[in-house]
Design a protein around this motif. Structure first.
Motif: not given
Length: 274
Positions: A259-260, A263
């Motif tokens: 989802q990220n 990061q």
């Protein structure tokens, strides 16, 4: 008197933190609820023999026959009697302050069942409803009472009973996912802390698996070794539950990184896996 009702209000805010308290009943409520019911019995649980019209009728009667702030948990008893559901052992997934993430996790793994995956949870998820002040005049589509002013809010009462039933059906191994980036990841006034936890039967539940997930960018406030999670562990010990706790679950980390992906922690994790 309002202070006496704050726990109920807090639980509703956790359940519906993206909904405004001064909204009226969700438009087209009947069509949405019946449509979801038919979808559930046709596509999600084919072969189940629920009477969707009867469930709607008992729900409607529970709400419109009473004042908006006086729909008690027991007023939904006929509706729940029309929608009993046996849930498989080793699949129940509880959550608090991790709503969207938990449902992504459940959808991807296909091994768990959340409250929102049950028939009643599926039918009423994210909806608002209340009757008019003059009883028997139908739903109020203009304005429903604020949650903090109601001792027996019609939405809260339904979800409380649904949560009680969900917890009572738990057997085998269960999982609870909590948010380690929030203070009081385990909160005794949340629906999990005040209703579901107390409804678990240590003779039926073999193991409680606690998973603490923090935001990738932090902060890390609660974990298995500090903060409110220790209160949860103490309650489980006192009641005789066996338990495990992890705040480094690999599957949860992978889902967070999906989802990220940009990061920094995910890029480091990816490089270490190469």
């Amino acid at each position: 008197m309002i202070a006496d009702h704050l726990p109920a209000a807090l639980m509703l805010l956790l359940l519906f933190d993206d909904l405004s308290a001064d909204m009226g009943t969700t438009p087209n409520l009947k069509q949405i609820v019946l449509g979801r019911c038919f979808s559930y019995v046709t596509l999600i649980s084919p072969g189940s023999r629920y009477n969707c019209e009867e469930i709607w009728r008992e729900f409607r009667n529970a709400v419109i026959q009473r004042a908006p702030c006086n729909v008690r948990v027991k007023d939904y008893s006929r509706m729940f009697h029309a929608s009993p559901q046996a849930l498989p052992c080793d699949t129940l997934l509880f959550w608090s302050k991790t709503r969207e993430f938990v449902h992504s996790y459940s959808a991807i793994t296909r091994r768990f069942c959340t409250l929102e995956d049950t028939l009643v949870g599926y039918m009423f998820n994210d909806l608002i409803w209340c009757g008019q002040k003059e009883k028997h005049r139908g739903f109020d589509f203009i304005s429903c009472p604020e949650w903090s002013t109601c001792a027996n809010h019609p939405v809260y009462s339904l979800w409380k009973q649904a949560s009680q039933n969900f917890a009572a059906s738990a057997c085998g191994n269960i999982t609870v996912i909590l948010n380690g980036s929030m203070e009081n990841a385990f909160n005794r006034t949340s629906m999990f802390g005040s209703v579901e936890l107390d409804g678990l039967n240590p003779r039926m539940v073999n193991h409680v698996n606690i998973k603490v997930v923090a935001n990738l960018e932090g902060p890390i406030i609660d974990s298995c070794t500090k903060g409110s999670i220790l209160n949860l562990i103490q309650i489980l010990k006192t009641r005789g539950f066996r338990w495990t706790c992890t705040d480094t679950d690999m599957t949860l980390l992978i889902l967070q990184c999906i989802q990220n992906p940009r990061q920094l922690s995910c890029q480091i994790f990816h490089n270490n896996m190469l």
